[in-house]
Design a protein around this motif. Sequence first.
Motif, PDB file in Angstrom:
ATOM      1  N   PHE A 362       3.259   3.320  15.991  1.00 53.98           N
ATOM      2  CA  PHE A 362       4.307   3.970  15.198  1.00 53.98           C
ATOM      3  C   PHE A 362       5.328   4.513  16.190  1.00 53.98           C
ATOM      4  O   PHE A 362       5.008   5.418  16.975  1.00 53.98           O
ATOM      5  CB  PHE A 362       3.715   5.109  14.364  1.00 53.98           C
ATOM      6  N   ARG A 363       6.520   3.915  16.171  1.00 49.36           N
ATOM      7  CA  ARG A 363       7.496   4.242  17.224  1.00 49.36           C
ATOM      8  C   ARG A 363       8.534   5.252  16.746  1.00 49.36           C
ATOM      9  O   ARG A 363       8.910   5.238  15.562  1.00 49.36           O
ATOM     10  CB  ARG A 363       8.191   2.961  17.686  1.00 49.36           C
ATOM     11  N   PRO A 364       9.013   6.083  17.676  1.00 54.79           N
ATOM     12  CA  PRO A 364      10.035   7.071  17.294  1.00 54.79           C
ATOM     13  C   PRO A 364      11.301   6.359  16.813  1.00 54.79           C
ATOM     14  O   PRO A 364      11.636   5.292  17.331  1.00 54.79           O
ATOM     15  CB  PRO A 364      10.318   7.833  18.585  1.00 54.79           C
ATOM     16  N   GLY A 365      11.952   6.966  15.849  1.00 51.26           N
ATOM     17  CA  GLY A 365      13.207   6.402  15.353  1.00 51.26           C
ATOM     18  C   GLY A 365      13.003   5.178  14.471  1.00 51.26           C
ATOM     19  O   GLY A 365      13.978   4.521  14.108  1.00 51.26           O
ATOM     20  N   THR A 366      11.757   4.856  14.152  1.00 46.80           N
ATOM     21  CA  THR A 366      11.512   3.701  13.278  1.00 46.80           C
ATOM     22  C   THR A 366      10.685   4.124  12.069  1.00 46.80           C
ATOM     23  O   THR A 366      10.086   5.204  12.062  1.00 46.80           O
ATOM     24  CB  THR A 366      10.718   2.591  14.005  1.00 46.80           C
ATOM     25  N   THR A 367      10.675   3.234  11.080  1.00 50.99           N
ATOM     26  CA  THR A 367       9.850   3.482   9.904  1.00 50.99           C
ATOM     27  C   THR A 367       8.784   2.399   9.827  1.00 50.99           C
ATOM     28  O   THR A 367       9.092   1.209   9.885  1.00 50.99           O
ATOM     29  CB  THR A 367      10.721   3.445   8.629  1.00 50.99           C
ATOM     30  N   THR A 368       7.546   2.857   9.757  1.00 52.18           N
ATOM     31  CA  THR A 368       6.430   1.913   9.668  1.00 52.18           C
ATOM     32  C   THR A 368       5.760   2.105   8.325  1.00 52.18           C
ATOM     33  O   THR A 368       5.491   3.247   7.926  1.00 52.18           O
ATOM     34  CB  THR A 368       5.409   2.193  10.792  1.00 52.18           C
ATOM     35  N   ALA A 369       5.518   1.013   7.644  1.00 49.07           N
ATOM     36  CA  ALA A 369       4.891   1.123   6.321  1.00 49.07           C
ATOM     37  C   ALA A 369       3.458   0.609   6.371  1.00 49.07           C
ATOM     38  O   ALA A 369       3.158  -0.350   7.083  1.00 49.07           O
ATOM     39  CB  ALA A 369       5.696   0.333   5.313  1.00 49.07           C
ATOM     40  N   LEU A 370       2.597   1.293   5.629  1.00 47.40           N
ATOM     41  CA  LEU A 370       1.206   0.837   5.485  1.00 47.40           C
ATOM     42  C   LEU A 370       1.064   0.307   4.063  1.00 47.40           C
ATOM     43  O   LEU A 370       1.368   1.013   3.094  1.00 47.40           O
ATOM     44  CB  LEU A 370       0.242   1.995   5.699  1.00 47.40           C
ATOM     45  N   VAL A 371       0.662  -0.933   3.974  1.00 49.99           N
ATOM     46  CA  VAL A 371       0.582  -1.580   2.675  1.00 49.99           C
ATOM     47  C   VAL A 371      -0.813  -2.178   2.536  1.00 49.99           C
ATOM     48  O   VAL A 371      -1.410  -2.611   3.514  1.00 49.99           O
ATOM     49  CB  VAL A 371       1.659  -2.697   2.602  1.00 49.99           C
ATOM     50  N   GLY A 372      -1.318  -2.196   1.341  1.00 49.89           N
ATOM     51  CA  GLY A 372      -2.629  -2.815   1.119  1.00 49.89           C
ATOM     52  C   GLY A 372      -3.161  -2.371  -0.219  1.00 49.89           C
ATOM     53  O   GLY A 372      -2.710  -1.363  -0.773  1.00 49.89           O
ATOM     54  N   ALA A 373      -4.118  -3.123  -0.721  1.00 52.58           N
ATOM     55  CA  ALA A 373      -4.681  -2.762  -2.024  1.00 52.58           C
ATOM     56  C   ALA A 373      -5.389  -1.415  -1.926  1.00 52.58           C
ATOM     57  O   ALA A 373      -5.725  -0.968  -0.828  1.00 52.58           O
ATOM     58  CB  ALA A 373      -5.664  -3.845  -2.463  1.00 52.58           C
ATOM     59  N   MET A 523      14.808  11.260   7.802  1.00 51.94           N
ATOM     60  CA  MET A 523      14.021  10.315   8.611  1.00 51.94           C
ATOM     61  C   MET A 523      14.713   9.929   9.919  1.00 51.94           C
ATOM     62  O   MET A 523      14.067   9.338  10.792  1.00 51.94           O
ATOM     63  CB  MET A 523      13.731   9.053   7.776  1.00 51.94           C
ATOM     64  N   GLN A 524      15.972  10.287  10.060  1.00 48.50           N
ATOM     65  CA  GLN A 524      16.712   9.907  11.272  1.00 48.50           C
ATOM     66  C   GLN A 524      16.028  10.445  12.527  1.00 48.50           C
ATOM     67  O   GLN A 524      15.704  11.625  12.608  1.00 48.50           O
ATOM     68  CB  GLN A 524      18.146  10.482  11.242  1.00 48.50           C
ATOM     69  N   GLY A 525      15.794   9.540  13.494  1.00 45.54           N
ATOM     70  CA  GLY A 525      15.282   9.958  14.806  1.00 45.54           C
ATOM     71  C   GLY A 525      13.824  10.380  14.802  1.00 45.54           C
ATOM     72  O   GLY A 525      13.344  10.945  15.775  1.00 45.54           O
ATOM     73  N   ARG A 526      13.116  10.168  13.708  1.00 49.73           N
ATOM     74  CA  ARG A 526      11.701  10.583  13.677  1.00 49.73           C
ATOM     75  C   ARG A 526      10.796   9.361  13.656  1.00 49.73           C
ATOM     76  O   ARG A 526      11.243   8.235  13.439  1.00 49.73           O
ATOM     77  CB  ARG A 526      11.416  11.393  12.405  1.00 49.73           C
ATOM     78  N   THR A 527       9.506   9.626  13.857  1.00 52.17           N
ATOM     79  CA  THR A 527       8.506   8.570  13.700  1.00 52.17           C
ATOM     80  C   THR A 527       8.080   8.634  12.240  1.00 52.17           C
ATOM     81  O   THR A 527       7.387   9.567  11.840  1.00 52.17           O
ATOM     82  CB  THR A 527       7.289   8.858  14.615  1.00 52.17           C
ATOM     83  N   ASN A 528       8.542   7.673  11.457  1.00 55.81           N
ATOM     84  CA  ASN A 528       8.268   7.743  10.022  1.00 55.81           C
ATOM     85  C   ASN A 528       7.122   6.801   9.641  1.00 55.81           C
ATOM     86  O   ASN A 528       7.109   5.638  10.041  1.00 55.81           O
ATOM     87  CB  ASN A 528       9.516   7.345   9.228  1.00 55.81           C
ATOM     88  N   ILE A 529       6.198   7.344   8.890  1.00 53.86           N
ATOM     89  CA  ILE A 529       5.065   6.529   8.423  1.00 53.86           C
ATOM     90  C   ILE A 529       5.056   6.623   6.903  1.00 53.86           C
ATOM     91  O   ILE A 529       4.968   7.724   6.345  1.00 53.86           O
ATOM     92  CB  ILE A 529       3.731   7.062   8.991  1.00 53.86           C
ATOM     93  N   VAL A 530       5.202   5.456   6.257  1.00 54.25           N
ATOM     94  CA  VAL A 530       5.297   5.467   4.799  1.00 54.25           C
ATOM     95  C   VAL A 530       4.097   4.715   4.227  1.00 54.25           C
ATOM     96  O   VAL A 530       3.825   3.582   4.616  1.00 54.25           O
ATOM     97  CB  VAL A 530       6.600   4.773   4.332  1.00 54.25           C
ATOM     98  N   VAL A 531       3.380   5.388   3.339  1.00 50.26           N
ATOM     99  CA  VAL A 531       2.324   4.672   2.609  1.00 50.26           C
ATOM    100  C   VAL A 531       2.956   4.211   1.318  1.00 50.26           C
ATOM    101  O   VAL A 531       3.410   5.023   0.513  1.00 50.26           O
ATOM    102  CB  VAL A 531       1.122   5.589   2.324  1.00 50.26           C
ATOM    103  N   ALA A 532       3.055   2.907   1.159  1.00 53.05           N
ATOM    104  CA  ALA A 532       3.824   2.387   0.033  1.00 53.05           C
ATOM    105  C   ALA A 532       2.923   1.782  -1.022  1.00 53.05           C
ATOM    106  O   ALA A 532       2.003   1.043  -0.723  1.00 53.05           O
ATOM    107  CB  ALA A 532       4.788   1.342   0.539  1.00 53.05           C
ATOM    108  N   HIS A 533       3.198   2.161  -2.247  1.00 50.82           N
ATOM    109  CA  HIS A 533       2.471   1.554  -3.360  1.00 50.82           C
ATOM    110  C   HIS A 533       3.386   0.564  -4.069  1.00 50.82           C
ATOM    111  O   HIS A 533       2.943  -0.253  -4.845  1.00 50.82           O
ATOM    112  CB  HIS A 533       1.978   2.638  -4.312  1.00 50.82           C
ATOM    113  N   ARG A 534       4.673   0.701  -3.813  1.00 53.35           N
ATOM    114  CA  ARG A 534       5.630  -0.252  -4.396  1.00 53.35           C
ATOM    115  C   ARG A 534       6.305  -0.982  -3.245  1.00 53.35           C
ATOM    116  O   ARG A 534       6.793  -0.353  -2.296  1.00 53.35           O
ATOM    117  CB  ARG A 534       6.675   0.515  -5.216  1.00 53.35           C
TER     118      ARG A 534
END
Length: 587
Positions: A362-373, A523-534
């Motif tokens: 999970f990198r700074p300044g980026t958004t990483t999404a976790l997806v899965g059933a 979210m600007q400039g942060r390490t963003n982690i999104v758990v996405a259901h959609r």
Amino acid sequence: MSGAATSYGLLWRLLRVARPSVGQLGAAATMALVSAAGTLCFPLLARRVVDQLAAGKTDALSIGLLAAILVGAALASALSAYLLACVGHGLVARLRAMLVDKLLKLPVAAFDQDSTGERVSRVLSDCDAISELATKQAVNLLTGVLLLSGSVGVLLMLDVRLTLTLLGCVAGAFCVVIPLALLLEGLARSTQDRTAKLGGILTHVFSEIRLVKAFTAEGRERARSAEEIEELRRLGLKASKINAALEPVIGLALTAAIIVILVYGTGRVSSGAISIGTLTAFILYIFNVAAPLIQLTNFAAELQKARGASSRIGALLDEREEEQGAARAACDAQDGTLEFRGVSFAYPGQERRVLDGLDLAFRPGTTTALVGASGNGKTTILSLIERFYQPSEGELLYGGVPIGQLGLADWRGKIGYVAQGAPVMPGSVRANITYGLPGLYTDAMVLAAADKAGALAFIEQMPQGLDTLLIEQGNNLSGGQRQRIAIARMFLRNPAILILDEATSNLDSETEHQVKTALEALMQGRTNIVVAHRLATVVHADCIYFLEGGKVSGAGNHHELISSHPYYARLVARQFQNVSERPAMHG
Ligand SMILES: Nc1ncnc2c1ncn2[C@@H]1O[C@H](COP(=O)(O)OP(=O)(O)OP(=O)(O)O)[C@@H](O)[C@H]1O
């Protein structure tokens, strides 16, 4: 060490840490001894007065002294009881504060068991048993021993034969009373355990009352509590039977003792061996012998209770606390990539691995999404990041440093977590927005954060604005409002790592747009982690990890995954064709 020695050791350890006020305890013991001495002297003085009266004399001084001793002993006894209560309340308060502190330091895993609520309330009420033993019962033991040995000593001096007769009567009575008293004590303990169990069940039921009602499960819950209520009724009835028998038994035993002493004593008075005053003193001493014996029986029962309580409290105090980590501070967000290296995890006490050899970045300044059933470990990944649990294998690194080496508070201070249910704490809107934040925030700062989160409009409409109290679980707020309060908190918290558990899922489209804009700014400039259901939420993510069976089955941005991950491509096609098929993600 034997079990008994261990539990006495535990009891002693608890008493030392609870630090009962020695001065107050000493004063209480002194007062109790004064009262006991008065009680001891009373029959002797009564003997003198009776003998004087029998001889047709009245001695005002003796009568005055008798009255003074009676009143003095009563006052000393009252003062002792009050001082003991002071020590006892202080001791319970210190023990409870210590236990709450300990509970707050336990790791999340300690609260995963179903019986946590019951255990916590049981342990908090256990403090009373320790306090009762350390204060009232300890002093009772002291005065009991003094009164008993003093009384027997005086009686032996007055008349040996009558004393032995009296002791025989009292001992006979106690052979019946002691087993009954111990039985009663056992029942009281079972009643306490069952009451705690019922409390645990009801706490669950009422915290999930919406679920219970929505599924018309009132009958089921009624049956579950009925079992405990019936058991409590049975225990209560048993105790009442014993209590009903105990009082007449004690009464009968004392009456029998008085009759025996009277019959035997009258013969001794007639033969001139003792005076009528001595016989009166004997009758009065029956109570001085019986009362300490009852106190000593109580002491034995309370000692057992306190031993049980201290072993439960001791077990809690010995539980492993959350590792606080070294004082080493976490690096800044700019150079802090958060990495999972070969991380596997199984929940404590379970064999099944929920995560299996994960490598994530999970990198700074980026958004990483976790997806899965559903059930594929997305929330578990977040829990590991928060250090609620330790990985079974592998490690998490931040800026190349294992996160376990960073100070826990410092580490958690870097993370902002907007959970799906957006829980709120009982307290004002202001207290909720500034919850857990160090420092002072002006109303203007709080309102500005609320504005950015799209929460200002509904807060201003509330009866007391920022001072409006949110009741338990925020039931006076809608799900979307709760979420906006949580987002407003994030604006103030300004975390380096922002975790969004599908943070916009509870909002209507108008507010969602408003919040999304605000979130984008946040979210600007942060390490963003999104758990996405959609999937719509993850289209713009820099990296998407697709989780299946605790492993990453695909990684890349939206377009890369569409071409490399057929399952993802199928889900996207289905979801964008027909939004109503969204639940497919939760397969
Ligand atoms: N406290 C716990 N103790 C034991 N097992 C747990 C615990 N929490 C979760 N699990 C199990 O771990 C697995 C992963 O759960 P997790 O909540 O991480 O999944 P998820 O992908 O976040 O699901 P969802 O999308 O439904 O929120 C599930 O099989 C779940 O049963």
